[in-house]
Design an enzyme around this catalytic site. Structure first.
Site, PDB file in Angstrom:
ATOM      1  CD1 TRP A  43      87.886  70.925  80.661  1.00  0.00           C
ATOM      2  CD2 TRP A  43      88.369  72.109  82.723  1.00  0.00           C
ATOM      3  NE1 TRP A  43      88.190  70.100  81.556  1.00  0.00           N
ATOM      4  CE2 TRP A  43      88.535  70.879  82.414  1.00  0.00           C
ATOM      5  CE3 TRP A  43      88.114  72.505  83.741  1.00  0.00           C
ATOM      6  CZ2 TRP A  43      89.964  69.952  83.424  1.00  0.00           C
ATOM      7  CZ3 TRP A  43      88.709  71.893  84.648  1.00  0.00           C
ATOM      8  CH2 TRP A  43      90.365  70.120  85.063  1.00  0.00           C
ATOM      9  CE1 TYR A  57      89.685  66.921  81.928  1.00  0.00           C
ATOM     10  CE2 TYR A  57      87.391  67.145  80.861  1.00  0.00           C
ATOM     11  CZ  TYR A  57      88.172  66.493  81.956  1.00  0.00           C
ATOM     12  OH  TYR A  57      87.407  66.711  83.057  1.00  0.00           O
ATOM     13  CD  GLU A 103      85.948  70.646  87.180  1.00  0.00           C
ATOM     14  OE1 GLU A 103      85.605  71.403  87.012  1.00  0.00           O
ATOM     15  OE2 GLU A 103      85.762  69.666  86.835  1.00  0.00           O
TER      16      GLU A 103
END
Length: 182
Positions: free
Chosen positions: A47, A17, A39
């Site tokens: 995250w 990522y 998000e």
């Protein structure tokens, strides 16, 4: 390769990522929609937690098809609440459905969500190391506009993270090889 210090090098999903997505300008509405949904679910969580569940979110939320998610009904909410593979927060699930409808309205008004979200910087990426802050005047402005339009779970911190994830803000730190990429 040197990476931002926040990257958990033991998590290959996180490394990929960071290396291939985070901070890279995104213009595809489906990808932008995916990041809006993820998000919003990340709000108050890490995250990494959301990233680890990304494929499950993709399956649960119709491959991040905004039209399909906008049409979700109470039975879909119940299905999502029973899905242990995702974050089962009723308010966030309802927000995702609501935000899908607003996302579609923005697409209709602006021609694409891409045109809308990038207009805040006239299509330019802002370079700012991740250590600078967690909100900014830009994220305040975007958050305020999204909330005015009816989106939920889009406070300034969440929006700042979104702007970083889609490359409007290139926040790679000075210790990272991607800090000064073109």
């Amino acid at each position: 390769m040197r990476r931002c210090s926040w990257v958990n090098l033991d998590n290959s999903l996180y490394v990929i990522y960071h290396d291939e997505e985070w901070g890279r300008p995104q213009h595809d509405d489906r990808r932008l929609y995916e990041m809006v949904v993820l998000e919003c679910f990340q709000a108050g969580l890490s995250w990494e937690c959301i990233l680890n569940k990304r494929e499950s979110f993709r399956e649960a939320f119709a491959q991040f098809d905004a039209d399909k998610v906008a049409a979700f009904v109470e039975a879909d909410v119940d299905r999502l609440m029973a899905d242990a593979r995702i974050v089962r927060n009723r308010l966030k699930i309802l927000a995702a459905i609501n935000n899908s409808k607003v996302f579609k309205q923005i697409q209709e008004e602006w021609g694409s969500f891409d045109h809308y979200i990038w207009h805040f910087t006239d299509g330019q990426t802002i370079d700012e190391a991740y250590t600078e802050r967690t909100t900014s005047p830009l994220s305040d402005e975007v958050s305020k506009d999204m909330r005015k339009r009816g989106m939920k779970f889009v406070g300034s911190t969440t929006v700042y993270s979104l702007l970083q994830s889609i490359g409007i803000i290139n926040a790679h730190g000075p210790e990272c090889d991607l800090h000064h990429r073109a």
